[in-house]
Scaffold this motif. Structure first.
Motif, short mmCIF file in Angstrom:
data_model
loop_
_atom_site.label_atom_id
_atom_site.label_comp_id
_atom_site.label_asym_id
_atom_site.label_seq_id
_atom_site.Cartn_x
_atom_site.Cartn_y
_atom_site.Cartn_z
N ARG A 185 -0.09 24.81 2.35
CA ARG A 185 -0.17 25.73 3.49
C ARG A 185 0.99 25.54 4.46
NH1 ARG A 185 -2.49 29.77 2.40
NH2 ARG A 185 -3.15 30.22 4.54
N GLY A 186 1.97 24.68 4.09
CA GLY A 186 3.12 24.48 4.94
C GLY A 186 2.92 23.47 6.05
N ARG A 187 1.84 22.70 5.98
CA ARG A 187 1.55 21.70 7.01
C ARG A 187 1.99 20.33 6.50
NH1 ARG A 187 -3.30 25.19 7.25
NH2 ARG A 187 -4.42 23.71 5.92
N ASP A 188 3.28 20.15 6.41
CA ASP A 188 3.82 18.94 5.76
C ASP A 188 3.48 17.67 6.52
OD1 ASP A 188 4.89 20.42 3.69
OD2 ASP A 188 6.81 20.70 4.71
N GLU A 189 3.59 17.69 7.83
CA GLU A 189 3.29 16.50 8.62
C GLU A 189 1.84 16.06 8.40
OE1 GLU A 189 5.12 14.57 10.30
OE2 GLU A 189 6.86 15.64 11.13
N GLU A 190 0.92 17.03 8.42
CA GLU A 190 -0.49 16.70 8.21
C GLU A 190 -0.71 16.14 6.81
OE1 GLU A 190 0.73 19.41 9.47
OE2 GLU A 190 -0.49 20.23 11.11
N ALA A 191 -0.01 16.72 5.83
CA ALA A 191 -0.15 16.23 4.45
C ALA A 191 0.28 14.77 4.35
CB ALA A 191 0.68 17.09 3.51
N LEU A 192 1.42 14.47 4.92
CA LEU A 192 1.94 13.11 4.82
C LEU A 192 1.07 12.11 5.57
CD1 LEU A 192 5.66 14.10 5.09
CD2 LEU A 192 4.64 12.90 3.15
N GLU A 193 0.49 12.55 6.67
CA GLU A 193 -0.41 11.65 7.40
C GLU A 193 -1.66 11.36 6.57
OE1 GLU A 193 -1.93 9.08 10.08
OE2 GLU A 193 0.11 9.88 9.93
N LEU A 194 -2.18 12.36 5.88
CA LEU A 194 -3.34 12.14 5.01
C LEU A 194 -2.98 11.22 3.85
CD1 LEU A 194 -4.94 15.69 4.89
CD2 LEU A 194 -6.14 13.59 5.51
N TRP A 195 -1.78 11.37 3.34
CA TRP A 195 -1.36 10.57 2.18
C TRP A 195 -0.98 9.14 2.57
CZ3 TRP A 195 2.24 15.09 0.40
CH2 TRP A 195 1.51 16.00 -0.36
N ARG A 196 -0.75 8.90 3.85
CA ARG A 196 -0.21 7.61 4.28
C ARG A 196 -1.00 6.41 3.73
NH1 ARG A 196 -1.71 4.46 8.00
NH2 ARG A 196 -3.02 6.03 8.97
N PRO A 197 -2.34 6.38 3.78
CA PRO A 197 -3.04 5.20 3.25
C PRO A 197 -2.81 4.97 1.76
CG PRO A 197 -4.50 6.55 4.61
CD PRO A 197 -3.28 7.35 4.37
N VAL A 198 -2.58 6.06 1.02
CA VAL A 198 -2.30 5.92 -0.41
C VAL A 198 -0.88 5.41 -0.61
CG1 VAL A 198 -2.27 7.10 -2.64
CG2 VAL A 198 -3.89 7.83 -0.86
N LEU A 199 0.05 5.96 0.12
CA LEU A 199 1.45 5.55 0.00
C LEU A 199 1.65 4.10 0.41
CD1 LEU A 199 3.07 8.77 1.51
CD2 LEU A 199 3.09 8.08 -0.90
N GLU A 200 0.83 3.64 1.35
CA GLU A 200 0.96 2.26 1.82
C GLU A 200 0.13 1.28 1.01
OE1 GLU A 200 0.04 2.33 5.97
OE2 GLU A 200 1.90 3.38 6.51
N GLY A 201 -0.57 1.77 -0.03
CA GLY A 201 -1.30 0.87 -0.91
C GLY A 201 -2.70 0.52 -0.46
N GLU A 202 -3.19 1.17 0.59
CA GLU A 202 -4.55 0.88 1.05
C GLU A 202 -5.58 1.37 0.03
OE1 GLU A 202 -7.49 1.96 4.84
OE2 GLU A 202 -5.33 2.34 4.98
N PHE A 203 -5.33 2.54 -0.55
CA PHE A 203 -6.20 3.11 -1.58
C PHE A 203 -5.36 3.37 -2.84
CE2 PHE A 203 -8.13 5.02 2.40
CZ PHE A 203 -9.17 4.09 2.47
N THR A 204 -5.83 2.88 -3.97
CA THR A 204 -5.13 3.09 -5.24
C THR A 204 -6.14 3.37 -6.34
OG1 THR A 204 -5.19 0.73 -5.79
CG2 THR A 204 -3.26 1.51 -4.57
#
Length: 982
Positions: A185-204
């Motif tokens: 939907r073009g909300r890139d900042e929101e997407a990256l904030e949601l993905w942050r715990p996965v990208l940082e290894g908190e959830f795998t």
């Protein structure tokens, strides 16, 4: 292949198959195991085998095969649910979600059937008492797929509102889907904030962060966060490279390369996965892949590489244009099938939009070398485009405009003057009935000669003739002087001096008579000075005083002529600046500080004259002198200035060298992130220069080391693996080869790729084996043994540790020897008959420690050995207890272990407060053994001793808190036991 005789052997076989790489071979094994399970006549065996089959199909390119085993499982559940244990009951309901997604991605399954299935899933989940969270998630994905935005938003909200339970997807997968919706939907900042715990290894999970890393690439590029995008590509591609089931994520990485000026790497990625062009088991990911292939091929065509051969479907060769047309047609056909099923144009619209994407970054260096069929080089901008030749239609007016522009560029010493005069020549030749004047032809010949360098001497003579014809004898003499100078560039210094003598005498006479200008006179004098400077440079040893004096006199003559006129003409300002630079070169033979001052002055004068690109050469020299003088800050300033002033006019190889030098300076000041940025740029520009295998490989080697120091293991591994084929002993030295392998082994170890880490470390050790000093060989052998042990290869690890032991003895490193002996002891204990060997090895380690301690030459060395002895004694006690096991010797082993722990405690005690935690650890271990030996009084006494030892420990000391709690717990148990005994 072991026989399947019961449920246990079946489970073992399925567990082993699960560890195999994704793909048809693993799937075929699962199919065979189902046949074996059916022979056991145990319903649960068939249920588990069907579940295993489902799992391997889902994680492969043959996802379409999932429906048959699931239908059978569901029928078995409906007929006899009591045959399912708790785990298989949970698994059956869990796989409903796989079926929903699987149907959605198969265009031959009607939408009505998918909606009916969604209702069935909701009904069964309700009966089983599960939350509707997974159902609403599945509904969201259906609505998103068909383009029903309103329904998707409602389902998304319901998904988030429902309770999480055991049927909800793992946190990582849920966040991936939620972030994907925001990105769509073009909300890139929101997407990256949601993905942050996965990208940082908190959830795998099995497929995360793999998918999120791939999904984040375009959003990051759109936001301008290119450094993160690069890191996610290097890290993420490493994760998906070997996973057959991740074609969609793989396509995201190809797309990233196509959108960042890395088309050559994108082609390498295509070449690694030829089956992705044709695998039919998952049509949706095939559509994604083909859409990206079409995008990439269009990009190549736009770069003029449409005829380039590229990797494509097997069976024929493909050009970029051909593959682009094929991929586009295939993708749109697939999309049309989805749209026909869905009743909306959404899938085709998305595919077309993806294929039409334009690059988001013109140039994003990745640090890895693309060695594919399409070169990675891109046009280098050099301060604006040179004038283009006018066509025939431009006629006389067009040629005149080109002449005016070329003359402006040459008169002001701007870049592209040579190209501009070449454009004039082409345009004049093409223009009908247009004749160039002698002056124009002279300048064309003069600039063509400049472009030829040492080969332009004869053409300078032709230019001189034309200048004479045009009535400019001074410029004719200047052209002859330039011709003499290029002979010096070819090594003919004496001949050049002879050739310039005539023009030099004539120009001085002509200038004195007013027959020529200062510009032409300065040109001849500078040519003579340059030739004399070449004689200085050509001196095999230090140049003689006469040679230096002649050059200095010539340079002074230039400066005397122009220094009062530098504000009148940029050419004269340039002559003065160059003269000061020449004085700097001459000063460098005796006064380095004066040389640095003169180079700095020359650079300032070039910049002040509006000619910063000429300053870069002297700023590089200034940096070298500053480094020689120990002025690191000055060297850094000069290098930065050279980059700034040289800008797009620097040759790629020179730019790479500047970045490498800045990387070394940044590293020396512990600015590792900055060093990595410069090494990255160096690698890129080395590739642009066509020096990837030499200079580029060295830059990648350095970059990998800098990334490693930052803990960016996956990125470092990708870069080092890219560098390794080009790092050779012949070009870079065997030390660089060993260091690259060493660093790579460290990265692979951190990534838990232990077998690969062992291979790299063994390779490095084999090279270091031939070095006179064997310490590196010993370290590498020991590290390789550790990797082999972690890779669960105990026999190979034991041999490698034995080799390390021998090497540690050779180099006289007792701590290394002791640690290798201890490791061998623990490995020996794992063998059935290894108890005695293990004890002998650990005892040997103790003896080596004690002997070295007694022979230590100083207190510091003795303290290190005492600490090593204490740790070895503690491990010996542990080994004694473990080796006894249930053999009936437990009491005897415990008695001996207590005695050994007392020795360890004494050793640590001798080290004072610094070893308090180690001493207490040994005391607590002895206390528990005393308790096991039914000696509560002795155990309690040791516990009280621990409490006393930590009486003054600060509350923030977590180790002390934990040890006190353990001692208090033990003391309580022993007090109860003493009371009971009393």
């Amino acid at each position: 292949m072991s026989a399947i005789t019961d449920l246990d052997t079946l489970r073992q076989a399925m567990a082993e198959n699960s560890e195999q790489p994704e793909g048809p071979a693993r799937n075929a094994r699962a199919e065979h195991l189902l046949l074996e399970a059916e022979k056991l006549d145990v319903p649960l065996a068939v249920i588990e085998a069907l579940g295993h089959q489902l799992k391997v199909y889902n994680y492969s390119s043959e996802k379409a095969k999932m429906f048959v085993p699931f239908a059978r499982l569901l029928r078995m559940w409906d007929e006899r649910p009591e045959d399912f244990d708790e785990y298989e009951t949970h698994s059956l309901h869990w796989v409903f979600k796989w079926m929903s997604a699987g149907m959605l991605h198969q265009p031959h399954i009607p939408l009505a059937s998918i909606e009916k299935w969604l209702g069935e899933m909701e009904h069964r989940y309700r009966l089983a008492g599960h939350s509707e969270r997974a159902v609403r998630s599945a509904e969201f994905h259906v609505a998103e797929h068909i383009g029903d935005t309103a329904r998707a938003e409602r389902a998304y909200a319901a998904w988030l509102a429902a309770d999480r339970d055991s049927m909800a997807d793992c946190h990582a997968c849920e966040l991936q889907g939620q972030g994907g919706w925001h990105a769509e939907r073009g909300r890139d900042e929101e997407a990256l904030e949601l993905w942050r715990p996965v990208l940082e290894g908190e959830f795998t999970c099995a497929h995360e962060p793999h998918t999120v890393l791939a999904s984040s690439l375009v959003p990051l590029l759109r936001l301008g966060r290119v450094d993160e995008a690069r890191a996610h590509h290097l890290r993420g591609f490493r994760l998906v490279r070997s996973m057959e089931s991740m074609r969609g994520a793989y396509a995201d990485h190809v797309e990233f390369c196509a959108l960042t000026g890395n088309e050559a790497r994108a082609l390498e990625l295509l070449a690694e996965r030829p089956a992705y062009f044709t695998d039919e088991g998952h049509p949706r990911s095939k559509l994604d892949f083909l859409s990206v292939v079409a995008l990439l091929m269009d990009r190549l065509a736009a770069l003029g590489l449409g005829a380039q051969q590229v990797p494509g479907p097997a069976g024929r060769t493909w050009t970029a244009t051909e593959l682009g047309a094929h991929a586009r047609a295939e993708a749109l056909t697939l999309a049309a099938r989805f749209d026909e099923r869905n009743g909306t144009p959404h899938v085709s619209e998305r595919a077309r939009a993806r294929m039409a994407r334009r690059p988001l970054v013109e140039r994003l260096p990745l640090g890895v070398r693309a060695a594919g069929a399409v070169p990675a080089r891109r046009p280098v901008v050099r301060g604006g485009e040179p004038p283009r030749a006018a066509g025939t239609a431009a006629g006389e007016r067009g040629v005149s405009e080109l002449i005016a522009e070329a003359r402006r560029l040459s008169d002001t010493l701007q870049p592209h003057a040579v190209e501009a005069w070449a454009a004039v020549a082409r345009a004049a030749e093409a223009a009908e009935g247009f004749a160039l004047g002698a002056r124009d032809r002279a300048e064309i010949a003069d600039h063509e000669a400049m472009g030829l360098g040492p080969g332009g001497a004869d053409l300078f003579e032709r230019a001189a003739e034309l200048f004479t014809e045009a009535g400019d004898p001074g410029e004719a003499l200047a052209a002859r002087a330039r011709g003499a100078y290029v002979r010096a560039l070819a090594g003919e210094v004496d001949e050049a001096l002879a050739a310039v003598a005539g023009p030099y005498e004539e120009i001085l006479a002509l200038y004195a008579e007013g027959g020529t200008g200062i510009r032409q006179t300065a040109s001849v004098l500078m040519a003579r000075a340059r030739i004399l400077m070449r004689r200085v440079h050509a001196a095999e040893a230090a140049p003689g005083e006469a040679v230096l004096a002649d050059a200095e006199t010539a340079v002074r003559a230039v400066l005397a002529l122009v220094e009062e006129h530098t504000g009148e003409d940029v050419r004269l300002a340039a002559r003065a600046a160059e003269a000061h630079a020449m004085f700097g070169e001459l000063a460098g033979y005796g006064d380095v500080e004066r040389a640095a001052e003169l180079f700095a002055r020359a650079a300032e004068e070039f910049v002040g004259a509006g000619l910063p690109w000429f300053a870069a050469e002297y700023e590089v020299r200034l940096a070298q002198l500053a480094h020689h003088l120990g002025d690191a800050a000055g060297a850094e300033r000069a290098l930065r200035a050279a980059l700034e002033h040289g800008g797009p006019y620097l040759e790629p190889a020179g730019r790479a060298q500047l970045h490498l030098q800045l990387a070394e300076i940044a590293e020396g000041h512990d600015r590792v992130r900055e060093a990595a940025e410069h090494a990255l740029e160096a690698a890129h520009w080395a590739d642009e220069a066509g020096e990837g295998p030499a200079l580029g490989a060295w830059a990648r080697h350095r970059l990998g080391g800098y990334l490693l120091r930052q803990g960016r293991w996956a990125e470092a591994a990708e870069v080092l693996e890219s560098a390794l084929p080009d790092i050779t002993a012949e070009t870079h030295g065997d030390g660089a080869v060993v260091q690259t392998l060493w660093w790579l082994g460290d990265c692979l170890g951190e990534l838990a790729e232990h077998r690969a880490a062992a291979e790299r470390r063994l390779q490095a050790a084999e090279i270091a084996r031939h070095w006179p000093e064997q310490r590196d060989h010993a370290v590498l052998a020991h590290m390789a043994a550790s990797s082999l042990e972690r890779a669960d290869l105990p026999d190979e690890a034991a041999r490698a540790y034995a080799r390390a032991s021998d090497l540690w003895r050779t180099v006289g490193d007792v701590p290394g020897l002791v640690r290798s002996l201890r490791a061998r002891a623990w490995l020996a204990l794992r063998a059935e008959d290894g108890r005695d060997t293990a004890r002998a090895l650990m005892t040997n380690a103790v003896e080596e420690c004690e002997a070295a301690r007694d022979a230590a030459a100083d207190d510091e060395a003795r303290a290190r050995l005492v600490a090593e002895l204490g740790d070895t004694l503690r491990q010996l006690a542990d080994l004694l207890v473990r080796s006894a096991g249930g053999s009936g010797r437990g009491g005897e082993a415990a008695e001996e272990a207590v005695s050994v722990l007392d020795r360890a405690s004494t050793a640590f005690g001798a080290l004072g407060p610094d070893a308090l935690h180690d001493r207490v650890r040994a005391e607590l271990a002895a206390a528990w053994l005393e308790a096991d030996l039914d000696r509560p009084t002795a155990a309690a006494a040791r516990a009280r001793g621990v409490l006393a030892a930590y009486e003054d420990a600060p509350e923030e000391d977590e180790t002390a808190r934990n040890r006190r709690a353990e001692a208090e717990h033990l003391l309580g148990l022993m007090t109860e036991r003493e009371s009971a005994d009393g």
